[in-house]
Design an enzyme around this catalytic site. Structure first.
Site, PDB file in Angstrom:
ATOM      1  CE  LYS A  60      75.481  -3.894  36.117  1.00 50.54           C
ATOM      2  NZ  LYS A  60      76.350  -4.801  35.198  1.00 50.54           N
ATOM      3  CE1 TYR A 290      46.888 -18.679  49.086  1.00 48.38           C
ATOM      4  CE2 TYR A 290      48.963 -17.432  49.350  1.00 48.38           C
ATOM      5  CZ  TYR A 290      47.665 -17.320  49.084  1.00 48.38           C
ATOM      6  OH  TYR A 290      46.714 -16.301  48.627  1.00 48.38           O
TER       7      TYR A 290
END
Ligand SMILES: *Cc1c(COP(=O)(O)O)cnc(C)c1O
Length: 400
Positions: A60, A290
């Site tokens: 999955k 940042y």
């Protein structure tokens, strides 16, 4: 000039004879999927569980980010008897790729998907009567008898018929004449955690009682299964006749298996790489990235990497993770941003634009240092599964 030349002469993967499907002609950020390790992990699990139990390889979520089709193909050739997916769409993807083994859809299906499951031979897990209703109708329309596995909620509390509501559920099943209940399954909530042993024992006992309720009602499902990776390694009494390993196939185990398992001989399957796109010197006192979260305390050589959190290199790794280049570790400095990450390479000699950097796994050209998905998960407060599942779609997978 020099650097530009180097960028343009970055190796393409066309010349690597074992590399398939993907050639890297654009941004040099890629994941390598080591299918031989996947195969070795599968063999390890196969030899651990009793020969009577089939192995359902859980693929999955694009095989936990590793690529469902490529992984399923290799696992099929190694002898995986079943595949497990979360949603019908994932099963259809396997069928379209020519995977012929039985596929169990662990999450069931949604209204409108019953006919597709039947047509594509995807065995659904069912846990509500209305699902059986629509599966039965679609099967009748197709003139077919179709298999389903009933999920029992023995204590996970997520999906499944509650173990204490079976006496109402089971008598209703007889009317679904086009559906054969061919499996009973459940899912263990905490088989990795010794402190949750009482719950796991309860789950195993409730599952056995559930199977008895079905038998008494005249149902004799072929398959009984409830073991994920932790169940496979921790509770042999929970193996049933199918085991459902996921993470351990991909070599993820340090934050998945019970602590009593110390050396399961599982190898990681994914590694993640990029190449330096810029190198510069930064004077002491300057900040980079940042939010001014890193200030150079000395004259520092800083390299920029073309990978960021959209690629799955998580922002939580800012100022905390290490990468590998030229066989050495270098720290991530400043904030990881969406598309770019900075590293301090002051202590690594001879760093140049185009140098290969390993952010997860190991560098095939430099044995030794490595960074595991479990390491990155611990730093960022999550599970190794979320690390590999999170490697973005923009990162090409190179199958080796
Ligand atoms: C994901 C999943 C598994 C596999 O779990 P792992 O911890 O990766 O081994 C098994 N069964 C079900 C129902 C699942 O959803």
């Amino acid at each position: 000039m020099d650097n530009a030349g180097k960028l343009h002469s970055m190796p393409s993967f066309q010349d690597q004879s074992r590399a398939r499907e993907i050639t890297l002609s654009g941004r040099p950020t890629w994941a390598e999927i080591h299918l031989d390790n996947l195969a070795a992990n599968f063999k390890q699990i196969r030899s651990l569980v009793s020969p009577a139990a089939r192995v359902m390889a859980i693929v999955k979520a694009d095989a936990y980010g590793h690529g469902a089709v490529e992984c399923a193909r290799r696992l099929a050739s190694e002898g995986a008897e079943w595949f497990g997916v979360a949603i019908p769409e994932e099963g259809i993807q396997l069928r379209n790729a020519g995977i012929a083994q039985p596929v169990l859809c662990l999450g069931g299906f949604w209204p409108g998907q019953a006919a597709a499951c039947i047509q594509q031979r995807i065995t659904p897990v069912v846990y509500r009567l209305d699902m059986l209703e629509s599966l039965n109708q679609a099967a009748a329309d197709a003139g077919a008898l179709v298999d389903a596995h009933v999920k029992i909620d023995t204590g996970m509390g997520r999906l499944g018929v509650r173990f204490d509501e079976l006496s109402e559920f089971v008598p209703q099943l007889a009317r679904f004449r086009n559906v054969r209940i061919d499996g009973l399954m459940s899912h263990l909530a905490a088989a990795d955690d010794a402190s949750c042993k009482p719950l796991t024992r309860d789950q195993i006992n409730r599952f056995e009682e559930a199977a008895a309720v079905f038998r008494q009602a005249g149902f004799h499902p072929t398959y009984l299964h409830l073991s994920n990776s932790a169940g496979v390694y921790g509770y042999r009494e929970a193996w049933g006749n199918i085991v459902r390993p996921g993470g351990v196939l991909y070599g993820l185990w340090r934050d998945v298996l019970p602590l009593t398992v110390s050396d399961p001989k599982l190898a990681p399957v994914m590694s993640l790489h990029t190449r330096i796109s810029m190198v510069k010197w930064v004077p002491p006192g300057e900040t980079i990235g940042y939010g001014c979260t890193f200030e150079a305390s000395r004259k520092s050589q800083i390299a920029t990497l073309p990978i960021g959190y959209h690629d799955g290199y998580m922002r939580a790794l800012s100022n905390r993770a290490n990468v590998i280049l030229r066989g050495a570790y270098a720290p991530v400095v400043g904030r990881v941003s969406m598309d770019l990450t900075l590293i301090d390479v002051t202590n690594v000699a001879g760093v140049e634009v185009g140098d290969k950097v390993t952010l997860l796994g190991w560098d095939r050209e430099h044995a030794g240092p490595s960074v595991s998905a479990e390491d990155l998960a611990r730093i960022s407060g999550t599970l190794s599964y979320e690390v590999t599942c999170g490697i973005g779609e923009r990162v090409p997978r190179l199958y080796l």
